[in-house]
Design a protein around this motif. Structure first.
Motif, PDB file in Angstrom:
ATOM      1  N   ALA A   1      -4.209   8.086 -38.926  1.00 57.88           N
ATOM      2  CA  ALA A   1      -4.325   8.012 -37.465  1.00 57.88           C
ATOM      3  C   ALA A   1      -3.133   7.263 -36.867  1.00 57.88           C
TER       4      ALA A   1
ATOM      5  N   SER B   1      -5.192   3.565 -43.064  1.00 58.54           N
ATOM      6  CA  SER B   1      -5.821   4.668 -42.338  1.00 58.54           C
ATOM      7  C   SER B   1      -6.095   5.845 -43.263  1.00 58.54           C
TER       8      SER B   1
ATOM      9  N   CYS C   1      -9.210  13.708 -48.470  1.00 58.66           N
ATOM     10  CA  CYS C   1     -10.469  13.228 -49.026  1.00 58.66           C
ATOM     11  C   CYS C   1     -11.092  14.281 -49.949  1.00 58.66           C
TER      12      CYS C   1
ATOM     13  N   GLY D   1     -11.143  17.547 -36.949  1.00 57.66           N
ATOM     14  CA  GLY D   1     -10.814  16.344 -37.691  1.00 57.66           C
ATOM     15  C   GLY D   1     -11.189  15.066 -36.963  1.00 57.66           C
ATOM     16  N   ALA D   2     -10.991  13.948 -37.651  1.00 52.59           N
ATOM     17  CA  ALA D   2     -11.301  12.644 -37.063  1.00 52.59           C
ATOM     18  C   ALA D   2     -10.393  12.383 -35.869  1.00 52.59           C
ATOM     19  N   HIS D   3     -11.010  12.061 -34.731  1.00 52.00           N
ATOM     20  CA  HIS D   3     -10.261  11.779 -33.502  1.00 52.00           C
ATOM     21  C   HIS D   3      -9.302  12.919 -33.144  1.00 52.00           C
ATOM     22  N   ARG D   4      -9.721  14.152 -33.426  1.00 50.20           N
ATOM     23  CA  ARG D   4      -8.930  15.364 -33.153  1.00 50.20           C
ATOM     24  C   ARG D   4      -7.612  15.370 -33.933  1.00 50.20           C
TER      25      ARG D   4
ATOM     26  N   SER E   1      -7.395   8.654 -42.469  1.00 53.11           N
ATOM     27  CA  SER E   1      -7.133   9.934 -41.799  1.00 53.11           C
ATOM     28  C   SER E   1      -5.741   9.996 -41.176  1.00 53.11           C
TER      29      SER E   1
ATOM     30  N   SER F   1     -10.983  20.417 -43.677  1.00 55.03           N
ATOM     31  CA  SER F   1     -11.481  19.118 -43.237  1.00 55.03           C
ATOM     32  C   SER F   1     -12.285  18.471 -44.354  1.00 55.03           C
TER      33      SER F   1
ATOM     34  N   GLU G   1     -16.682  16.489 -41.579  1.00 54.22           N
ATOM     35  CA  GLU G   1     -15.912  16.602 -40.348  1.00 54.22           C
ATOM     36  C   GLU G   1     -15.764  18.062 -39.933  1.00 54.22           C
TER      37      GLU G   1
END
Length: 264
Positions: free
Chosen positions: A249, A245, A106, A39-42, A247, A31, A35
């Motif tokens: 998403a 985005s 990242c 992760g971001a927003h699962r 991540s 991650s 985070e």
């Protein structure tokens, strides 16, 4: 099936999750930033389930000082022991593994580069972080880093062609402080990278990688834009998606999963 477990890293107990599968090629997920392993927003949890359903075991973990893990958070630049311990724990919990592929987004991508050599067979590096201050750095201000000048020019040109932008300006809905920072950045000359700068270290790591790697970039993401401006990843396959985005998403998750499964 998803299992929750722990492993040791320099005396600290780290939390991890294994999505079990019978395959001999597995995915290690790192991650980014601070985070936790979902992760971001699962996003990372859903990615793990997708990859495991395709037959590949997936291992995720919280590095020291993050989420459910003990220890002090030293940031991505000091995460080599965490990564090495996670690789060993993954191989122990999935003993059928012949090949381990690591994915990082990242500063997790940057960590996979900076801490080579690692006992890994391939790398998937998404939107690598190349700013001197990291997303978890004590030196970072509350103001986010600006994208490169070329990206700012392209964005302003697109907005000038959009009548809605003029309406927002006339209504006072524009953040003039942010606008001033962007215009000021256009006039700055890019300073040469010193040998010990993060971009230079990333370039060296990429040039001397002991295993195959693929770089994934969301072209509208400022971190990806900065990486393109700061680094020269010669001879490394690079795939791009037209997205802002960071991540991956929403619909971008399918694009990301497809490329990871191809690497596996």
């Amino acid at each position: 099936m998803r299992h929750h477990l722990t492993f040791l890293c320099e005396g600290a107990t780290l939390a991890a999750t294994l999505d079990a599968a019978p395959g001999t090629s597995g995915l290690l997920i790192l991650s980014g930033g601070n985070e936790i392993r979902s992760g971001a927003h699962r996003g990372m949890a859903m990615l793990a389930a997708r990859v495991a359903a395709a037959g590949h075991p997936v291992f995720r973990f919280d590095r020291r000082g993050i989420g459910d893990s003990e220890g002090d958070n030293g940031g991505f630049k000091s995460s080599a022991p965490d990564i090495n311990a996670a690789i060993a724990a993954f191989r122990e919990t999935a003993p059928q593994l012949v090949r381990v592929v690591a994915f990082g987004n990242c500063d997790a991508a940057s960590a996979l580069l900076l801490h080579q050599p690692l006992s890994l067979d391939a790398l998937i590096l998404a939107n690598p972080w190349s700013y001197e201050s990291g997303p978890d750095s004590d030196n970072q201000t509350d103001t986010p880093a600006l994208p490169p000048a070329a990206a700012i020019r392209a964005r302003y040109l697109a907005r000038l062609k959009d009548p809605k932008s003029l309406v927002r300006l006339l209504k006072g809905d524009v953040n003039f402080g942010k606008l001033a920072r962007g215009l000021a950045a256009l006039g700055r000359r890019k300073s040469a990278a010193t040998p010990d700068s993060l971009p230079a270290r990333l370039d060296h790591a990429i040039a001397t990688l002991p295993c195959p790697a693929t770089i994934l970039l969301a072209t509208g993401d400022r971190t990806a834009q900065a990486f393109v401006a700061n680094c020269q990843p010669a001879d490394v396959p690079t795939e791009r998606i037209d997205s802002r985005s960071h991540s991956f998403a929403g619909a971008d998750a399918e694009w990301l999963a497809t490329r990871i499964l191809t690497m596996l």
